[in-house]
Design a protein around this motif. Structure first.
Motif, PDB file in Angstrom:
ATOM      1  N   PHE A 136     -27.924  15.338  17.313  1.00 37.03           N
ATOM      2  CA  PHE A 136     -27.801  14.184  16.483  1.00 37.03           C
ATOM      3  C   PHE A 136     -26.640  13.305  16.812  1.00 37.03           C
ATOM      4  CE2 PHE A 136     -29.253  17.272  12.794  1.00 37.03           C
ATOM      5  CZ  PHE A 136     -30.510  16.934  12.852  1.00 37.03           C
ATOM      6  N   ILE A 137     -27.205  12.036  17.296  1.00 34.12           N
ATOM      7  CA  ILE A 137     -26.053  11.183  17.937  1.00 34.12           C
ATOM      8  C   ILE A 137     -25.797   9.990  17.045  1.00 34.12           C
ATOM      9  CG2 ILE A 137     -25.981   9.641  19.948  1.00 34.12           C
ATOM     10  CD1 ILE A 137     -26.154  12.606  20.905  1.00 34.12           C
ATOM     11  N   SER A 138     -24.527   9.738  16.732  1.00 32.30           N
ATOM     12  CA  SER A 138     -23.969   8.597  15.946  1.00 32.30           C
ATOM     13  C   SER A 138     -24.513   7.193  16.620  1.00 32.30           C
ATOM     14  CB  SER A 138     -22.621   8.657  15.835  1.00 32.30           C
ATOM     15  OG  SER A 138     -22.016   7.830  14.942  1.00 32.30           O
ATOM     16  N   GLY A 139     -24.599   6.309  15.707  1.00 34.82           N
ATOM     17  CA  GLY A 139     -25.203   5.057  16.091  1.00 34.82           C
ATOM     18  C   GLY A 139     -23.985   4.196  16.511  1.00 34.82           C
ATOM     19  N   ASP A 145     -18.179   4.337   6.104  1.00 32.07           N
ATOM     20  CA  ASP A 145     -16.836   3.887   6.746  1.00 32.07           C
ATOM     21  C   ASP A 145     -16.123   4.964   7.573  1.00 32.07           C
ATOM     22  OD1 ASP A 145     -17.141   1.135   5.956  1.00 32.07           O
ATOM     23  OD2 ASP A 145     -15.870   1.609   4.048  1.00 32.07           O
ATOM     24  N   TRP A 146     -15.988   6.258   6.983  1.00 31.44           N
ATOM     25  CA  TRP A 146     -15.438   7.372   7.629  1.00 31.44           C
ATOM     26  C   TRP A 146     -16.042   7.702   9.077  1.00 31.44           C
ATOM     27  CZ3 TRP A 146     -17.242  11.556   9.996  1.00 31.44           C
ATOM     28  CH2 TRP A 146     -18.793  11.978   9.532  1.00 31.44           C
ATOM     29  N   GLN A 147     -17.188   7.252   9.289  1.00 29.35           N
ATOM     30  CA  GLN A 147     -18.051   7.640  10.483  1.00 29.35           C
ATOM     31  C   GLN A 147     -17.699   6.691  11.480  1.00 29.35           C
ATOM     32  OE1 GLN A 147     -22.232   8.246   9.915  1.00 29.35           O
ATOM     33  NE2 GLN A 147     -22.478   8.607  12.123  1.00 29.35           N
ATOM     34  N   SER A 148     -17.473   5.333  11.073  1.00 26.29           N
ATOM     35  CA  SER A 148     -17.115   4.401  11.924  1.00 26.29           C
ATOM     36  C   SER A 148     -15.815   4.421  12.532  1.00 26.29           C
ATOM     37  CB  SER A 148     -17.246   3.118  11.139  1.00 26.29           C
ATOM     38  OG  SER A 148     -18.447   2.758  10.877  1.00 26.29           O
ATOM     39  N   GLU A 149     -14.874   4.852  11.755  1.00 28.30           N
ATOM     40  CA  GLU A 149     -13.403   5.574  12.426  1.00 28.30           C
ATOM     41  C   GLU A 149     -13.287   6.776  12.828  1.00 28.30           C
ATOM     42  OE1 GLU A 149     -11.578   5.556   8.298  1.00 28.30           O
ATOM     43  OE2 GLU A 149     -11.914   3.271   8.108  1.00 28.30           O
ATOM     44  N   GLY A 153     -20.161   5.419  18.783  1.00 28.67           N
ATOM     45  CA  GLY A 153     -21.468   5.287  19.194  1.00 28.67           C
ATOM     46  C   GLY A 153     -21.842   5.919  20.445  1.00 28.67           C
ATOM     47  N   GLY A 154     -22.856   6.912  20.204  1.00 34.22           N
ATOM     48  CA  GLY A 154     -23.470   7.692  21.247  1.00 34.22           C
ATOM     49  C   GLY A 154     -22.864   9.004  21.452  1.00 34.22           C
ATOM     50  N   ASP A 155     -21.908   9.270  20.465  1.00 26.39           N
ATOM     51  CA  ASP A 155     -21.241  10.771  20.410  1.00 26.39           C
ATOM     52  C   ASP A 155     -22.035  11.603  19.620  1.00 26.39           C
ATOM     53  OD1 ASP A 155     -19.414  10.062  22.180  1.00 26.39           O
ATOM     54  OD2 ASP A 155     -17.905   9.841  20.723  1.00 26.39           O
ATOM     55  N   PRO A 156     -22.195  12.864  19.797  1.00 30.02           N
ATOM     56  CA  PRO A 156     -22.943  13.655  18.906  1.00 30.02           C
ATOM     57  C   PRO A 156     -21.933  13.982  17.477  1.00 30.02           C
ATOM     58  CG  PRO A 156     -22.025  15.084  20.581  1.00 30.02           C
ATOM     59  CD  PRO A 156     -21.768  13.523  20.931  1.00 30.02           C
ATOM     60  N   LEU A 157     -22.466  14.304  16.260  1.00 27.41           N
ATOM     61  CA  LEU A 157     -21.998  14.682  15.261  1.00 27.41           C
ATOM     62  C   LEU A 157     -21.545  16.094  15.286  1.00 27.41           C
ATOM     63  CD1 LEU A 157     -24.447  13.423  12.388  1.00 27.41           C
ATOM     64  CD2 LEU A 157     -22.332  12.204  13.461  1.00 27.41           C
ATOM     65  N   ASN A 158     -20.200  16.412  14.979  1.00 26.23           N
ATOM     66  CA  ASN A 158     -19.752  17.676  15.255  1.00 26.23           C
ATOM     67  C   ASN A 158     -19.204  18.154  13.782  1.00 26.23           C
ATOM     68  OD1 ASN A 158     -16.922  19.450  15.746  1.00 26.23           O
ATOM     69  ND2 ASN A 158     -18.181  19.459  17.693  1.00 26.23           N
ATOM     70  N   PRO A 180     -21.910  12.912   4.071  1.00 28.36           N
ATOM     71  CA  PRO A 180     -23.037  12.461   4.726  1.00 28.36           C
ATOM     72  C   PRO A 180     -22.754  11.775   6.049  1.00 28.36           C
ATOM     73  CG  PRO A 180     -22.479  10.742   3.177  1.00 28.36           C
ATOM     74  CD  PRO A 180     -21.284  11.824   3.280  1.00 28.36           C
ATOM     75  N   ALA A 181     -23.740  11.527   6.930  1.00 25.12           N
ATOM     76  CA  ALA A 181     -23.681  10.776   8.169  1.00 25.12           C
ATOM     77  C   ALA A 181     -24.898  10.464   8.457  1.00 25.12           C
ATOM     78  CB  ALA A 181     -22.952  11.800   9.150  1.00 25.12           C
TER      79      ALA A 181
END
Length: 287
Positions: A136-139, A145-149, A153-158, A180-181
């Protein structure tokens, strides 16, 4: 039931956790005959498709005809999240040899056909033999907001990104239901992006641990398809193929959907903590 009652959530009295296999064998018995006519009328050259039973997060309100299909979750040794892909095999279909992706998981046949709707059946990433690491790759523009920080982008969720999942909140609805993400899946190097949504939730953990009144088939499925409270699904509304969101829209409160997955386009609502079996006619993958 009035048209409005069918379309919008009730004012109060929400259920939580799993209420059972909606339709189950009764749905299959009633739906397969009708689906056969639909299938004949919409048949087109391609592979796969037809009457399909999928496990999904339940559609509870709005015009969507069914829930959105789950993606079983795995976690690698580094804590990165992976969307499980079924095993690929060749079968004879319509007088020719075609590839299919399917495997038994938690007492359910998990198949790539679960995702063959809303045009996704034409995406390269849904082809059974498409080579992908399935992370699952972050866009570049996540919905939270938490995910943007926290994630590039391009990294996997961990897993480490979700440590506060039992307390997380963003001012929409109740805090502590899950964190969520948004991400993509099987989309590296492809023209079409497959959008997915992930939530890590203590409610999912309770189902998987047998601490709810979920029937055994659902409990077995949740145990097999989730890990450490993570649940994921293909984030394409089954109504008009929009991309809904969990706790993304303040306007969701108008439809009692602030703690659900809400599609702002036409007010369809999905409960990510109620898992059901759904029957539909999957579209064939084009040749």
């Amino acid at each position: 039931m009035s048209a409005d009652e069918d379309k919008y959530p009730a004012e109060s009295g929400r259920r939580r956790f799993v209420k059972g296999v909606v339709g189950g064998s009764a749905l299959a018995a009633a739906g397969v005959a009708g689906s056969a006519g639909i299938n004949a009328a919409t048949a087109s050259p391609g592979s796969g498709g037809g009457n399909t039973q999928a496990m999904a997060i339940e559609n509870t309100a709005g015009p969507a005809p069914r829930g959105m299909p789950q993606i079983p979750v795995e976690i690698d040794d580094a804590g990165d999240l992976i969307g499980m892909w079924p095993e690929v095999e060749e079968i004879e279909q319509g007088g020719r040899t075609v590839e299919v992706a399917r495997t038994e998981l938690g007492g359910v046949e998990y198949s790539s056909e679960w995702f063959q709707y809303c045009g996704v059946e034409s995406y390269e990433g849904i082809v059974p033999g498409y080579e992908s690491d399935n992370y699952f790759i972050s866009g570049d523009s996540p919905a939270y907001d938490w995910q943007s920080e926290a994630v590039d982008g391009g990294d996997p969720l961990n897993v480490s990104m979700f440590e506060d999942y039992e307390d997380w909140g963003n001012g929409i609805g109740q805090s502590g239901l899950g964190k969520p993400a948004t991400a993509t899946w099987r989309s590296q190097g492809t023209e079409n992006i497959i959008p997915i949504q992930v939530v890590r939730s203590p409610l999912i953990e309770e189902i998987a641990n047998g601490n709810t009144d979920a029937p055994a088939p659902i409990e077995n499925w949740v145990q097999a398809s989730t890990e450490q409270g993570f649940i994921a699904w293909l984030n394409k509304c089954t109504h008009f193929c929009c991309v809904p969101g969990y706790k993304q829209e303040e306007s969701s409160a108008k439809f009692n959907a602030e703690d659900d997955v809400y599609c702002a386009c036409h007010q369809s609502v999905y409960d990510p903590f109620t898992i059901v079996q759904t029957l539909f006619v999957a579209r064939p993958r084009p040749d």
